[in-house]
Design a protein around this motif. Structure first.
Motif, PDB file in Angstrom:
ATOM      1  N   ASN A 166      -7.370 -18.739  17.197  1.00 14.75           N
ATOM      2  CA  ASN A 166      -8.169 -20.388  16.798  1.00 14.75           C
ATOM      3  C   ASN A 166      -9.065 -19.989  15.295  1.00 14.75           C
ATOM      4  OD1 ASN A 166     -10.036 -18.378  18.033  1.00 14.75           O
ATOM      5  ND2 ASN A 166     -10.816 -20.391  18.656  1.00 14.75           N
ATOM      6  N   TYR A 167      -8.448 -18.623  14.281  1.00 14.84           N
ATOM      7  CA  TYR A 167      -9.786 -18.545  13.195  1.00 14.84           C
ATOM      8  C   TYR A 167      -9.640 -19.092  12.631  1.00 14.84           C
ATOM      9  CZ  TYR A 167      -6.833 -14.579  11.028  1.00 14.84           C
ATOM     10  OH  TYR A 167      -6.036 -14.790  10.062  1.00 14.84           O
ATOM     11  N   ILE A 168      -8.368 -18.734  12.036  1.00 17.74           N
ATOM     12  CA  ILE A 168      -7.644 -20.491  10.591  1.00 17.74           C
ATOM     13  C   ILE A 168      -8.021 -21.856  10.913  1.00 17.74           C
ATOM     14  CG2 ILE A 168      -5.616 -20.526   9.375  1.00 17.74           C
ATOM     15  CD1 ILE A 168      -6.072 -17.979   9.582  1.00 17.74           C
ATOM     16  N   ARG A 169      -7.660 -22.195  12.542  1.00 19.10           N
ATOM     17  CA  ARG A 169      -8.271 -23.582  12.176  1.00 19.10           C
ATOM     18  C   ARG A 169     -10.188 -23.403  12.586  1.00 19.10           C
ATOM     19  NH1 ARG A 169     -11.234 -26.013  16.129  1.00 19.10           N
ATOM     20  NH2 ARG A 169     -10.546 -23.644  17.825  1.00 19.10           N
ATOM     21  N   PHE A 170     -10.505 -22.294  12.215  1.00 23.16           N
ATOM     22  CA  PHE A 170     -11.920 -22.727  12.456  1.00 23.16           C
ATOM     23  C   PHE A 170     -12.522 -22.757  11.209  1.00 23.16           C
ATOM     24  CE2 PHE A 170     -16.037 -20.084  12.266  1.00 23.16           C
ATOM     25  CZ  PHE A 170     -16.615 -21.059  12.940  1.00 23.16           C
ATOM     26  N   LEU A 171     -12.562 -21.686  10.097  1.00 19.66           N
ATOM     27  CA  LEU A 171     -12.567 -21.107   8.604  1.00 19.66           C
ATOM     28  C   LEU A 171     -11.451 -22.361   7.924  1.00 19.66           C
ATOM     29  CD1 LEU A 171     -11.654 -17.180   8.250  1.00 19.66           C
ATOM     30  CD2 LEU A 171     -14.106 -18.923   9.023  1.00 19.66           C
ATOM     31  N   SER A 172     -10.735 -23.685   8.041  1.00 23.65           N
ATOM     32  CA  SER A 172     -10.005 -23.986   7.126  1.00 23.65           C
ATOM     33  C   SER A 172     -10.757 -25.840   7.686  1.00 23.65           C
ATOM     34  CB  SER A 172      -9.385 -24.379   7.703  1.00 23.65           C
ATOM     35  OG  SER A 172      -8.107 -22.549   7.083  1.00 23.65           O
ATOM     36  N   ALA A 173     -11.864 -25.527   8.845  1.00 23.85           N
ATOM     37  CA  ALA A 173     -12.130 -27.396   9.362  1.00 23.85           C
ATOM     38  C   ALA A 173     -13.128 -27.741   8.246  1.00 23.85           C
ATOM     39  CB  ALA A 173     -12.215 -26.912  10.973  1.00 23.85           C
ATOM     40  N   TRP A 174     -13.362 -26.698   7.315  1.00 23.66           N
ATOM     41  CA  TRP A 174     -14.957 -27.054   6.576  1.00 23.66           C
ATOM     42  C   TRP A 174     -14.697 -28.607   5.600  1.00 23.66           C
ATOM     43  CZ3 TRP A 174     -13.525 -28.108   1.625  1.00 23.66           C
ATOM     44  CH2 TRP A 174     -12.679 -27.110   1.229  1.00 23.66           C
ATOM     45  N   GLU A 175     -13.133 -28.991   5.338  1.00 23.23           N
ATOM     46  CA  GLU A 175     -12.516 -30.211   4.945  1.00 23.23           C
ATOM     47  C   GLU A 175     -12.775 -31.099   5.877  1.00 23.23           C
ATOM     48  OE1 GLU A 175      -8.369 -29.161   4.865  1.00 23.23           O
ATOM     49  OE2 GLU A 175      -8.956 -27.504   3.870  1.00 23.23           O
ATOM     50  N   ILE A 224     -13.399 -38.855  -6.353  1.00 17.87           N
ATOM     51  CA  ILE A 224     -11.929 -38.577  -6.043  1.00 17.87           C
ATOM     52  C   ILE A 224     -11.737 -39.649  -5.224  1.00 17.87           C
ATOM     53  CG2 ILE A 224     -12.362 -36.481  -4.653  1.00 17.87           C
ATOM     54  CD1 ILE A 224      -9.865 -36.021  -5.942  1.00 17.87           C
ATOM     55  N   ARG A 225     -10.305 -40.188  -5.160  1.00 15.07           N
ATOM     56  CA  ARG A 225     -10.122 -40.451  -3.835  1.00 15.07           C
ATOM     57  C   ARG A 225      -9.454 -39.248  -1.998  1.00 15.07           C
ATOM     58  NH1 ARG A 225     -11.006 -46.386  -4.298  1.00 15.07           N
ATOM     59  NH2 ARG A 225     -10.573 -47.124  -6.758  1.00 15.07           N
ATOM     60  N   GLU A 226     -10.042 -40.242  -1.584  1.00 14.21           N
ATOM     61  CA  GLU A 226     -10.269 -39.905  -0.121  1.00 14.21           C
ATOM     62  C   GLU A 226      -8.378 -38.855  -0.175  1.00 14.21           C
ATOM     63  OE1 GLU A 226     -11.269 -39.149   4.861  1.00 14.21           O
ATOM     64  OE2 GLU A 226     -10.870 -41.281   3.709  1.00 14.21           O
ATOM     65  N   LYS A 227      -7.175 -40.159  -0.070  1.00  6.91           N
ATOM     66  CA  LYS A 227      -6.183 -39.761  -0.289  1.00  6.91           C
ATOM     67  C   LYS A 227      -5.846 -38.565  -1.308  1.00  6.91           C
ATOM     68  CE  LYS A 227      -4.517 -43.509  -3.221  1.00  6.91           C
ATOM     69  NZ  LYS A 227      -3.501 -44.999  -3.230  1.00  6.91           N
ATOM     70  N   ASP A 228      -6.229 -38.191  -2.382  1.00  8.52           N
ATOM     71  CA  ASP A 228      -5.881 -37.360  -2.680  1.00  8.52           C
ATOM     72  C   ASP A 228      -6.780 -36.116  -3.028  1.00  8.52           C
ATOM     73  OD1 ASP A 228      -4.238 -39.206  -4.385  1.00  8.52           O
ATOM     74  OD2 ASP A 228      -5.534 -40.405  -5.596  1.00  8.52           O
ATOM     75  N   GLY A 229      -7.962 -36.477  -1.801  1.00  5.79           N
ATOM     76  CA  GLY A 229      -9.162 -34.884  -2.089  1.00  5.79           C
ATOM     77  C   GLY A 229      -8.009 -33.750  -1.647  1.00  5.79           C
ATOM     78  N   LEU A 230      -8.823 -33.264  -1.976  1.00  3.67           N
ATOM     79  CA  LEU A 230      -8.389 -31.365  -1.695  1.00  3.67           C
ATOM     80  C   LEU A 230      -7.067 -31.291  -2.726  1.00  3.67           C
ATOM     81  CD1 LEU A 230      -9.732 -30.923   2.081  1.00  3.67           C
ATOM     82  CD2 LEU A 230     -11.006 -31.063  -0.070  1.00  3.67           C
ATOM     83  N   GLN A 231      -6.679 -31.933  -3.397  1.00  3.58           N
ATOM     84  CA  GLN A 231      -5.531 -31.633  -4.159  1.00  3.58           C
ATOM     85  C   GLN A 231      -6.065 -30.768  -5.156  1.00  3.58           C
ATOM     86  OE1 GLN A 231      -2.471 -32.516  -2.926  1.00  3.58           O
ATOM     87  NE2 GLN A 231      -3.619 -32.979  -0.847  1.00  3.58           N
ATOM     88  N   ALA A 232      -4.865 -30.766  -6.725  1.00  6.28           N
ATOM     89  CA  ALA A 232      -5.235 -30.296  -7.605  1.00  6.28           C
ATOM     90  C   ALA A 232      -5.991 -30.881  -8.638  1.00  6.28           C
ATOM     91  CB  ALA A 232      -4.033 -30.339  -8.590  1.00  6.28           C
ATOM     92  N   ALA A 233      -6.734 -32.139  -8.797  1.00  8.02           N
ATOM     93  CA  ALA A 233      -8.257 -32.259  -9.375  1.00  8.02           C
ATOM     94  C   ALA A 233      -9.522 -31.400  -8.804  1.00  8.02           C
ATOM     95  CB  ALA A 233      -7.818 -33.932  -9.244  1.00  8.02           C
ATOM     96  N   TYR A 234      -9.411 -31.679  -7.145  1.00  2.00           N
ATOM     97  CA  TYR A 234     -10.211 -31.163  -6.677  1.00  2.00           C
ATOM     98  C   TYR A 234     -10.356 -29.637  -6.820  1.00  2.00           C
ATOM     99  CZ  TYR A 234     -13.099 -29.545  -2.838  1.00  2.00           C
ATOM    100  OH  TYR A 234     -14.021 -29.240  -2.221  1.00  2.00           O
TER     101      TYR A 234
END
Length: 811
Positions: free
Chosen positions: A269-278, A403-413
Motif C-alpha cells: 500500500n505504499y504507492i497508494r499512501f504516497l499518492s493520496a496527497w491529491e 483550474i477546473r477540477e476535471k482538468d486538475g493534475l493534468q499537463a497545465a497543473y
C-alpha cells in the motif's frame, strides 16, 4: 560544705537560665504562625464589619473611617498607613466579584492564597528543625507531601482554561492532583518524577494541581479525591483508574491518542499512501523504525501535525517492507523520516539518525507542512500561505492557478508545479484552487467573461493590511503550461518583485472567505457530536466518580416525575359532570335545568381557576351613541371590542350564552365585551356589513321583524384603531349553511347544527309561534354554539379580517 553549696547554687542558676532561654525560644516559635497570620491583610477587620455585612453597611463604615483617619485631619503617624488600608479594604469589599474571591481563596484576584509559595507557612517550620526536631527527636520532618519538583508545573484555573485546553489540541496533557498533607501522594512521587522526565522531552504536557488551593479547577475537572492523575486531550478529560506504575502510565498516555494517527505502510500500500496527497492536500511522512510497536515520540509528533501532514509507519525488520527499503535506499538499522510531496519518486526532505530528537523532527516537519503547490481548501490555509501585509516594505505574493477540477493534475497543473519548484522564494508562494469548490472566491478575481471559461488562468495577488482585501492582477493569456506561458509568467514575476506590488497589482477586491472543503456534513457533525457526548458520559459518569452524573440523573428523575404526575392527575382527576352526560339526556332536560347546570359548570371552573373573586364575572355593556366613540372609534391600540347582536326578545338569553362562551378568555385585558340592540341600530350594522366579502344583505322589502332577526346572534370583533373587524355567523342562521367554514372553524357533523333540517328562526311560521318559551330560549342559545372556538382563533390571529375606511356613525 560551703564550696559545694556555692557550686550547687551556681549550677541551679545556670539550669534555670537555660530553661528560661529555651522557654523564650519556644514562645517565639509558637507565636510565629499567629504573628505571621496577624500581619495578613483582612478587609473586614480593616473596616470593622462582619463577613455578612451589606454594601450599605460597608459604605457607611468606609466613610466614617475615611473621615477619621484622613492624613489631613488625623496627625497620628500611623494615620497614612491606616488610611491606605481602609481604601484597599473598601476596593475589595465594594466589588462583589473581588469580595467573593477573597472569601473563597483569601485574596481578591481569584487565585488560591499564596499560590506562588503555597508551602510558605508549613516550610517556615524547617528553620526550627535543628533546634527541636533534629535526628535525636524521632527523625520527623515538617515537609508537605508535594515536592519542590512539582512547583514549576503548578496550574491554576485561568491558566488551565487559556493555555492547557487550547494546547491540548496539539499535545496531550498528564496532570497530577495532590495536596500538602496527602500522605498517599508520597508513594507515587518517585514514579511520577521518572514518568515526567521520560514524557516531557517527547512533547507531552505536564501539570500539577494542588487541591488545597484550586477547588474551582477540581470541580471543573470533576476530581473529588487525591491523589489522582488525569489526561487532557482535545479539551476532554480522561481519568487514570489503575495502579500507578510505569507500564500503566505509558499505556494510559498511548490510549489518550487517536488510533489512526499513523497508517501501517507495507509493500502493498505504499504507492497508494504516497499518492493520496491529491485527495487530502497533505504531504506524506514515512517513519522507519525497528520496533514492532510505534514509539510514543512518533505518535505525539503525528498528533501535533495531524492537520497538515499524513504520517505512515514502516517497520524495517520484516519482509513486508523490503521493497520500500530497497527503492529509497533506507538502512534498517537507522531511524529515518522521509517527507514526500507531489512526487513519490524522490522525497522532498529526509533525516537519518540513530536517535531522532523531537526538536529536529519539529523543524523538518514545520518546514514541509504544505505541498509545493498546495490547494486552497479553507480560510486558514489561505491566511497562512498568503499572509497579511504587516509592514510597508514587506513583499509577500501568491501566484494562484485557477483550474477546473476535471482538468486538475493534468499537463497545465504539472507544468505549473515544475515552474514553482524552481521559482519558489520566501516572498513568493504558488497555490491553486478549484472554481467548482470555491465559486465565490474565484468569481471575485475573474471578470464575468472568464468565469465559465474551461481553460486555466493565473492571478497574482497580495493581501493588504485590511482583512479580506487583496491587490491582484490577472495574467493576460490563459495558462496552458507551454514554454511561452512560463516565460510570460517569469517576466511578470520579475517585474512584480522589481517595481513592487502597488504599481504592478492594479486591481483590488474584498474576497469572501473560503469554504472548508473537508468539513463534514451537518448530519455527520451531529452524529460525531452525539457519539462523542455519549462516550464522554459513559467515561465520566458510569466509570468515574458518581458525582459527575448527578446533573443528568437529576434531569432524568425530574422528567419522569413530571410525566408520572401528569398521568396521575389525568387518571384520578374529577370528571366534568356536564361533559360526561349523554346528548340524549341533554335534549330531554328542561331549559331551566340546563341553565342551572351551566351556572354550576361556570362556578366549578371559577373555583378551579386561580382567578380572583373580582374576575368571576363578564361585564357586557350596551353599545350606544354615548359610549360609541370611547368603546370603538377611539379604542386604544391593541384593544378589541367583541360585540354580540341581540334584539329585545333574545337579549337575556343571548347575553347569558355570550358571557358563558367568552368567559375563558376574560384573562386577556385587551378584550372588551358589548352587545348591540338590532332593533335600535340596524342601519349601522347594515352599513358595516357592506364591507364584508359575502355578507347576508338586508332586503329593503322585508319588514322590520324579519330585518331584525336576520342578524340575531352575529358576533363582531372590532378593532377601532386599525379599522377592521372579524365576523362570527351563528350556526342556525338562514342562508349560512357553511357558517362554520366562514367562521374559520371545522364544520360540525350532520349539517348546520343539532337540529338539522329545522326551519330557520326568522321564518315566522305558525309552528314556531306555538313553541314553548323554554324551547325558544334553547334555540336562541344554540346560535352561539362554538363561539368559544372562534374566540381561540381570534386570539391566534388566523381569522379573516374585513377592513373599513371609516366607522359608520351610530345614531
Amino acid at each position: 560544705m560551703w564550696p559545694f553549696f556555692v557550686c550547687e547554687s551556681r549550677l541551679m542558676a545556670g539550669l534555670q537560665l537555660a530553661s528560661f532561654g529555651r522557654l523564650l525560644v519556644l514562645s517565639v516559635f509558637l507565636l510565629n504562625i499567629p504573628l505571621h497570620h496577624g500581619i495578613e491583610f483582612d478587609p473586614y477587620r480593616s473596616l470593622g464589619v462582619s463577613k455578612s455585612a451589606t454594601q450599605a453597611e460597608i459604605k457607611k463604615a468606609y466613610k466614617q473611617l475615611a473621615r477619621e483617619w484622613h492624613p489631613d485631619k488625623n496627625k497620628d503617624p500611623k494615620a497614612e498607613d491606616q488610611f491606605i488600608q481602609i481604601i484597599k479594604a473598601y476596593e475589595i469589599l465594594s466589588n462583589e466579584e473581588r469580595r467573593s474571591n477573597f472569601d473563597k481563596y483569601g485574596n481578591a484576584d481569584g487565585q488560591a492564597g499564596n499560590l506562588q509559595h503555597p508551602q510558605h507557612h508549613f516550610r517556615s517550620f524547617q528553620k526550627y528543625n535543628s533546634f527541636f526536631f533534629d535526628d535525636s527527636f524521632f527523625q520527623f520532618q515538617f515537609n508537605s507531601a508535594r515536592d519542590s519538583f512539582d512547583d514549576k508545573y503548578l496550574l491554576h484555573f485561568s491558566q488551565y482554561m487559556t493555555q492547557v485546553v487550547p494546547d491540548s489540541y496539539k499535545k496531550p496533557y498528564l496532570i497530577k492532583v495532590t495536596s500538602d498533607w496527602c500522605f498517599s501522594c508520597i508513594h507515587i512521587e518517585p514514579i511520577w518524577k521518572e514518568m515526567v522526565q521520560e514524557f516531557e522531552p517527547l512533547g507531552l504536557g505536564i501539570g500539577v494541581i494542588d487541591s488545597g488551593y484550586e477547588r474551582r479547577l477540581l470541580a471543573h475537572l470533576g476530581v473529588y479525591q487525591h491523589p489522582a492523575i488525569v489526561g487532557v486531550i482535545n479539551g476532554r478529560v480522561t481519568f487514570f483508574k489503575t495502579t500507578v506504575i510505569r507500564e500503566h502510565l505509558r499505556q494510559f498516555v498511548e490510549n489518550l491518542l487517536p488510533s489512526n494517527l499513523l497508517e501501517q505502510v507495507t509493500n502493498r500500500n505504499y504507492i497508494r499512501f504516497l499518492s493520496a496527497w491529491e485527495h487530502d492536500n497533505k504531504p506524506r511522512a514515512l517513519i522507519f523504525h525497528q520496533k514492532s510497536a510505534v514509539p510514543l515520540l512518533y505518535k505525539l509528533i503525528a498528533f501535533q501535525f495531524k492537520d497538515y501532514v499524513k504520517f505512515g509507519s514502516v517497520e524495517t525488520g520484516t519482509g513486508m517492507t523490503e521493497e520500500i527499503l530497497a527503492r529509497y535506499t533506507i538502512s534498517g538499522s537507522t531511524s529515518t523520516m522521509m517527507i514526500f510531496k507531489e512526487s513519490i519518486d524522490k522525497p522532498a526532505d529526509i533525516i537519518q539518525a540513530k536517535g531522532l530528537k523531537k526538536q529536529i523532527i519539529d523543524e523538518i516537519i514545520s518546514a514541509n507542512k504544505f505541498l509545493l503547490v498546495p490547494r486552497l481548501t479553507n480560510q486558514k490555509h489561505f491566511e497562512y500561505l498568503c499572509p497579511l501585509k504587516q509592514y510597508r516594505h514587506q513583499k509577500r505574493y501568491c501566484v494562484l492557478l485557477i483550474i477546473r477540477e476535471k482538468d486538475g493534475l493534468q499537463a497545465a497543473y504539472r507544468s505549473f508545479v515544475s515552474f514553482a519548484s524552481v521559482n519558489t522564494q520566501e516572498s513568493l508562494r504558488f497555490v491553486y484552487v478549484y472554481p467548482e469548490r470555491q465559486p465565490a472566491f474565484v468569481n471575485a478575481l475573474l471578470p464575468p467573461t472568464l468565469r465559465n471559461s474551461p481553460t486555466a488562468h493565473i492571478v497574482t495577488l497580495q493581501q493588504s493590511s485590511t482583512p479580506g482585501k487583496v491587490f491582484f492582477k490577472l495574467l493576460v493569456n490563459e495558462w496552458n503550461g507551454n514554454e511561452d506561458d512560463k516565460m510570460q509568467l517569469f517576466n511578470e514575476l520579475n517585474q512584480l518583485t522589481g517595481i513592487g506590488g502597488h504599481a504592478f497589482l492594479s486591481h483590488d477586491v474584498v474576497l469572501p472567505e473560503l469554504n472548508d472543503e473537508f468539513a463534514p456534513m451537518f448530519f455527520f457533525r451531529w452524529l460525531y457530536s452525539m457519539t462523542d457526548y455519549a462516550s464522554q458520559i459513559w467515561e465520566s459518569g458510569f466509570t468515574q466518580n458518581w458525582r459527575e452524573m448527578m446533573p443528568l440523573i437529576s434531569l432524568l428523575f425530574s422528567v419522569v416525575f413530571i410525566l408520572f404526575g401528569a398521568f396521575v392527575i389525568q387518571a384520578f382527576g374529577e370528571p366534568n359532570d356536564l361533559e360526561s352526560r349523554s346528548d340524549s339526556e341533554k335534549e330531554e332536560e328542561p331549559a331551566t335545568d340546563k341553565v342551572q347546570e351551566a351556572s354550576k359548570k361556570q362556578q366549578i371552573n371559577t373555583t378551579r381557576s386561580s382567578r380572583s373573586p373580582e374576575q368571576s364575572f363578564v361585564e357586557v355593556t350596551e353599545l350606544t351613541y354615548i359610549n360609541y366613540t370611547s368603546n370603538l372609534v377611539r379604542l386604544m391600540p391593541g384593544n378589541m371590542n367583541v360585540l354580540v347582536v341581540v334584539t329585545d326578545a333574545t337579549k337575556n338569553a343571548l347575553i347569558q350564552k355570550f358571557a358563558h362562551e367568552v368567559y375563558p378568555v376574560t384573562w386577556n385585558k385587551s378584550l372588551h365585551f358589548s352587545f348591540l340592540n338590532l332593533s335600535k341600530h340596524h342601519r349601522w350594522l347594515a352599513d358595516l356589513l357592506e364591507f364584508a366579502q359575502d355578507p347576508a344583505r338586508i332586503s329593503s322589502v322585508q319588514d322590520e321583524s324579519c330585518h331584525n332577526q336576520n342578524y340575531i346572534g352575529y358576533v363582531l370583533a372590532l378593532n377601532g384603531h386599525r379599522k377592521y373587524f372579524c365576523l362570527f355567523k351563528p350556526e342556525l342562521c338562514n342562508g349560512t349553511e357553511n357558517s362554520s367554514t366562514q367562521n374559520g372553524l371545522e364544520p360540525t357533523e350532520g349539517g348546520n347544527g343539532p337540529d338539522e333540517g329545522a326551519p330557520a328562526m326568522e321564518t315566522n311560521s305558525p309552528l314556531q309561534a306555538r313553541r314553548s318559551s323554554n324551547s325558544s330560549v334553547k334555540r336562541t342559545k344554540q346560535l352561539l354554539n362554538r363561539l368559544n372556538l372562534w374566540m381561540d382563533r381570534l386570539l391566534e390571529g388566523i381569522l379573516q379580517r374585513y377592513y373599513v375606511p371609516c366607522w359608520p356613525e351610530l345614531h
